[in-house]
Design a protein around this motif. Sequence first.
Motif, PDB file in Angstrom:
ATOM      1  N   ALA A 160     -20.631 -46.726  37.023  1.00 44.75           N
ATOM      2  CA  ALA A 160     -19.268 -47.268  37.006  1.00 44.75           C
ATOM      3  C   ALA A 160     -18.320 -46.416  37.829  1.00 44.75           C
ATOM      4  O   ALA A 160     -17.343 -46.933  38.401  1.00 44.75           O
ATOM      5  N   ARG A 161     -18.563 -45.111  37.941  1.00 48.77           N
ATOM      6  CA  ARG A 161     -17.659 -44.194  38.639  1.00 48.77           C
ATOM      7  C   ARG A 161     -18.169 -43.814  40.033  1.00 48.77           C
ATOM      8  O   ARG A 161     -17.661 -42.884  40.647  1.00 48.77           O
ATOM      9  N   GLY A 162     -19.195 -44.505  40.535  1.00 43.79           N
ATOM     10  CA  GLY A 162     -19.708 -44.232  41.871  1.00 43.79           C
ATOM     11  C   GLY A 162     -20.544 -42.977  41.957  1.00 43.79           C
ATOM     12  O   GLY A 162     -20.845 -42.511  43.064  1.00 43.79           O
ATOM     13  N   LEU A 163     -20.952 -42.429  40.807  1.00 46.11           N
ATOM     14  CA  LEU A 163     -21.812 -41.249  40.817  1.00 46.11           C
ATOM     15  C   LEU A 163     -23.285 -41.628  40.956  1.00 46.11           C
ATOM     16  O   LEU A 163     -24.127 -40.769  41.212  1.00 46.11           O
ATOM     17  N   LEU A 164     -23.595 -42.883  40.755  1.00 41.41           N
ATOM     18  CA  LEU A 164     -24.872 -43.492  41.111  1.00 41.41           C
ATOM     19  C   LEU A 164     -24.559 -44.723  41.934  1.00 41.41           C
ATOM     20  O   LEU A 164     -23.721 -45.537  41.529  1.00 41.41           O
ATOM     21  N   LEU A 165     -25.236 -44.887  43.067  1.00 39.71           N
ATOM     22  CA  LEU A 165     -24.936 -45.993  43.973  1.00 39.71           C
ATOM     23  C   LEU A 165     -26.237 -46.702  44.367  1.00 39.71           C
ATOM     24  O   LEU A 165     -27.326 -46.136  44.231  1.00 39.71           O
TER      25      LEU A 165
END
Length: 730
Positions: free
Chosen positions: A260-265
């Motif tokens: 959700a926070r762009g720490l996994l893409l």
Amino acid sequence: MPSNSLVDWLATRSPEQLGLIADRAALRRHGREPSLRDYAHLLSQDHVAAELVKYCTLPDVQVLGAVSWLADQRHGPFPEDRWRSPAPEERAVSRSAVLDLLAGDDPGLRAEAEATLDRLADQALLLPPHGEQVVAHTYVHRAMAGGMALGRPAGQLISRHFNAPEVHRVAAALGLEKAANRSAAEQNVVTVLTDPARLRALLDGAPETASKLLELLAHDGPLLETRCFHPAGPYGYGSTGKYTFFPGGSGHTGVDWLAARGLLLPAGLPGVAELPLEVALAVRGEVRATFHPRPPSPPELPPAERAEAASQGAVVAVAWQLERLLAACAEQPLAVRKAGGIAVRDTKRLAKQVGQPEETVRFLLELCVRADLLGPLAEPAERPANRRAKAPDPTYVVLPTTRYDRWLPRPPAERLVPVLAAWVTCRDIPLWWPDPDQTPVALTGADDPDAVGLRYALLEALAAAPGRRAARAPEYLMAAATWHRPMRVAEGLPGAERIGATMREAGLLGVVADDTLTTLGHALLGLLRTGQAWREPEPVLTPVLTGLLPPPQTTARFQTDLTAVVSGTPEASLAALLNAVGARESEGHAVVWRITPASVRHALDAGHEAEELVRRLRAVAQGDLPQPLEYLIKDVGRTHGRMRVVRSGCCVRSEDEALLAELAGAKALRKLGLRLIAPTVLISASSERETMDALRAAGYAPALEAETGVTLVEQPAARRAKPSRQTSRL
């Protein structure tokens, strides 16, 4: 074009160093040694570098990955377009930067890293000049960018795999204000993820499940199989490469919080997410490459007390098995299936003749073919009567080659040298059959490019525990083999099965015995290290095998029950004599032949004389020959050949004896090979048609007679035209 510096550097290499590169990368063609210019041209190609990389150890691979990563940071990502590949020197990096990345300030690690750089330079994976600048092969930049176990930059992943709604969603989760457009939102997100302070504050607030996952991905690799993203549209040729969030999440709270926070893409593959570079560096705390310069240490293992004795037993056994196997193939060649490989019925027959399991027979057949002792032979198919019909494909059989005839008289130690050399360089694991639902087939022509590297790695792992039963520690074997050849060892169950099959092969050959590496195994490992396994294994292997094998026996003990017994290994000429006159009944510590009227008759059929056989058997007998044996040979000799079967093309008969005598002496008919075998019968070496034509050409008037004695009327077939469609109703 190869650079002049590479040619100049190659000129400084010894023949042994060049030979090792040539052997590992298969640079020789038709046995010809490449010139320096050829070496330079070949070493500049990616497929050659790919073969050399497969011989790298784990620290070698880690150093190459670090060099590639530094080049990406300094010069940008390597172009995907092969036509726009930059020259290697255009992506050079500082040697000190490489050492800092691998070892920091640790002097011991820096020395190990320096040694690894030198080793890679010796293998031409780091190119000259070898000074302060490290120049890696183009293949290293193209194929090993992920060697640092770090993902791609966040900005690259977001722009490539997210549409505007997903970018705005991540921005909102990061607490950023609503941006006017996608570009601004993306810039805001990337600014947060590339700001170490803001990123560190964000990670400090991560839940425990997310923190544990971050530690794992940051150190062990950036990719994670998860269902938090799915393609935004069809996947395949029509794919846009864009992904959206999976409805309902992945089911893992830590994964969903990070995504959700762009720490996994999205990684660009369905069901795979990637940890961005900036996040991994923030978790690690410093930019350091993983570097393991030493192999895993073997655990505490029990000593191997019977290794050399067991190795000797295995070597003696395989020497006999090879002799029996090749003799059986010479007596009855093996049929080759149309689909490839040996017919299963022939494998079963050989297993029964040799007295070994089918698996062992398939293994020995493979080694004999690799050692050029067995080979295929095409048997011409009979051409159809109609010349316009397509000729059938020839059938093939496998039988001994001409090299076998030179191999057979040699001492047992010299016989085993080409077989062991064939095993250690064999690009296959014959005892590993990948599909358990299919019947294993011998000689399928499999080519496994990782087989030699895996064998090499296992021998190195066993050599690290001398005199210890390391084969009983499968976890250690897997870890150590992976360290020695990380590009060659498969993971999971297939990797374990391949290791197990290789170890069974080594046990059959005496390379491993009592779960440890034997003297023979150490000799083979030395040949792999120097590259002599591909070129000249004889000087190393012959003395080792001579020490393992007992001296061959030159005499036999003949008994009154018409058996001949040899205690130990018979010398080649003794075995050939006893094989000719008797049938082998058993083998082991002593080999037994039984001599029967049929076996003596077989020897006489092969051209031996009865008196000669008695004389030769007396010469190799321990004591006198038993009288029953002499009587048997002489009795069979008296009856042998009392009737004769004459081989001929046809016969000519006539009641006129003078005419047949004239024909036998006629010069014009000499090519027929006419021979008078009775006053009224001639035999001809030619067929009846050729004989009839020759007799008529010489002015005679023969008639053709059938086997029953009836005179045949020769009436040539009348020539006719093929009817056309218009006249076919007539």
